[in-house]
Design an enzyme around this catalytic site. Structure first.
Site, short mmCIF file in Angstrom:
data_model
loop_
_atom_site.label_atom_id
_atom_site.label_comp_id
_atom_site.label_asym_id
_atom_site.label_seq_id
_atom_site.Cartn_x
_atom_site.Cartn_y
_atom_site.Cartn_z
N ASP A 1 38.11 40.86 45.58
CA ASP A 1 36.70 40.58 45.90
C ASP A 1 36.35 41.27 47.22
OD1 ASP A 1 34.14 39.60 45.57
OD2 ASP A 1 34.62 37.57 46.25
N ASN B 1 36.63 28.90 44.23
CA ASN B 1 35.53 29.37 45.08
C ASN B 1 34.31 29.66 44.22
OD1 ASN B 1 38.20 30.92 46.55
ND2 ASN B 1 36.91 29.60 47.80
N HIS C 1 38.07 43.06 40.35
CA HIS C 1 36.92 42.45 41.04
C HIS C 1 36.89 43.00 42.46
CE1 HIS C 1 34.51 38.50 41.94
NE2 HIS C 1 34.08 39.52 42.68
N ALA D 1 32.15 35.67 52.36
CA ALA D 1 31.39 36.80 51.80
C ALA D 1 32.37 37.86 51.31
CB ALA D 1 30.45 37.37 52.86
N HIS E 1 34.03 44.96 45.33
CA HIS E 1 32.67 45.43 45.63
C HIS E 1 32.66 46.69 46.49
CE1 HIS E 1 30.79 41.83 43.98
NE2 HIS E 1 31.75 41.14 44.55
N GLY F 1 44.83 33.56 51.80
CA GLY F 1 45.12 32.39 52.63
C GLY F 1 43.88 31.71 53.17
N GLU G 1 28.67 41.22 38.33
CA GLU G 1 28.83 39.86 38.85
C GLU G 1 27.43 39.29 39.08
OE1 GLU G 1 31.33 37.18 42.07
OE2 GLU G 1 30.89 39.26 42.57
#
Length: 385
Positions: A273, A219, A59, A308, A61, A249, A129
């Site tokens: 991510d 999340n 995962h 983000a 981007h 964290g 996604e």
């Protein structure tokens, strides 16, 4: 091609091996660990280093100024090379929610990159996604593109990609989601649940339909409550599902990471991510169409301060969970290599140092910095990628 790697230790699936100090690489695949090499064998001596399997980020981007949604071979190459430099040898280039037209453009470009090859980490397929999400937990996904799952649209994207889409994330409460999950699961596409407000029963229905992965657990989803375990609870209570965690964290605190590991064990999958600001200085960036500020190691949208993505390096997630869950390095490392491979059903080829698997490995110094990396047994000079 035959050579031996010599090192102080090797991170295996069930231990850190320090007795047998030589590892065979045969035609791009791992051979056996041995104690004494043949005199004529080529030996690459890494001295006091540790050899670990390459990490697999399922995962991501973007990184180092490049975003998958750029849809250019230059950006894909930047991502591939940057990932190899931080120990990732395989990855799933991950799209953002967008229009069907834009997603079609990007997956067509990704098809070319996958089939022609990249010079660093190797793509294992495409991860969509979205766009089948719900606005209650939109995160940094653009809600104007949210829609109900459509097999016709998905099949058109899959055709455009050359059948390289291997994973898709959606919200299980959307209309037709359950039928969609059943259908694409039979087509060997992994279904992940995320950016969803589904209650416990709906999430369970999705699991029974074939969903197996939970997108960045806690999340972008309905969380735990003592009267409704929610989407997160469905993940924790179903042993066969995989829980993605961003161990920076900020997305999940250390104690919750520890708790999740105690429950999910090797079904916990470390991800980043990561967005394009990864490996770059703090400042102003974009994630898709949203302006983002990166400050103090956290990426947030300028509009409302939502998280983000991240700027996490996967190897740092490994180090963090080793500390937070008080586990050995080999066990923590598996969560970034073997567990992701199992979650995608490719553990027979990659994810660990085992005879017959692709010889993807990284060389670590005593501070766990990556000094060298190899994909399919081909060593890369990380200073001249």
């Amino acid at each position: 091609m035959y050579y031996l790697i010599k090192a102080r230790a090797f991170l295996l699936e069930n231990r850190q091996e320090e007795e047998k100090n030589y590892l065979e690489v045969i035609d791009g695949r791992f051979g056996q660990l041995i104690e004494t090499p043949q005199p004529e064998a080529e030996v690459i001596d890494f001295g006091d280093s540790i050899i670990a399997p390459g990490l697999f980020d399922t995962h991501i981007h973007g990184v180092n100024g490049a975003d998958v949604m750029d849809g250019t071979q230059t950006s894909f190459q930047v991502i591939s090379e940057a990932l190899l430099g931080v120990g990732v040898t395989r990855f799933l280039p991950t799209t953002l929610t967008s229009s069907v037209e834009e997603l079609t453009r990007v997956v067509k470009k990704l098809r070319v990159a996958i089939e022609s090859g990249l010079n660093g980490a190797k793509p294992e397929g495409i991860y969509l996604e979205g766009p089948y999400f719900t606005p209650e937990h939109k995160g940094a996904q653009n809600p104007k593109y949210f829609t109900d799952p459509s097999l016709d649209d998905f099949h058109a994207l899959q055709q455009a990609s050359g059948n390289h889409v291997v994973k898709i994330a959606l919200a299980s409460e959307r209309a037709q989601a359950i039928n969609f999950i059943k259908a694409v699961s039979k087509e060997n596409v992994k279904v992940a649940l995320g950016h969803t407000n589904a209650d416990f029963d709906t999430a369970n229905e999705a699991i029974h339909a074939g969903a197996t992965i939970f997108v960045h657990l806690f999340n972008g989803m309905k969380g735990l409550h003592h009267r409704d375990p929610g989407t997160a609870g469905a993940c924790l209570l179903n042993e066969q599902t995989f829980a993605e965690l961003i161990c920076d964290g900020y997305h999940v605190c250390a104690d919750m990471v520890n708790l999740t590991h105690k429950i999910k064990k090797d079904h916990l999958v470390l991800i980043t991510d990561c967005m394009k600001a990864g490996l770059l200085p703090e400042g102003h960036y974009n994630l898709g169409e949203f302006p983002v500020i990166v400050k103090d190691g956290v990426a947030r949208t300028e509009h409302n301060g939502s998280l983000a993505g991240s700027v996490l390096k996967l190897i740092d997630g490994v180090k963090n969970i080793a500390q937070w869950a008080n586990i050995d390095l080999f066990e923590a490392w598996k969560l970034g290599s073997m567990s992701p491979a199992i979650s995608m059903g490719v553990q027979d080829r990659i994810g660990s140092i085992a005879e017959g698997k692709c010889a993807d490995f990284v060389v670590l110094d005593n501070e766990l910095n990556v000094t060298h990396a190899a994909v399919d047994g081909k060593l890369k000079d990380l200073h001249h990628l």
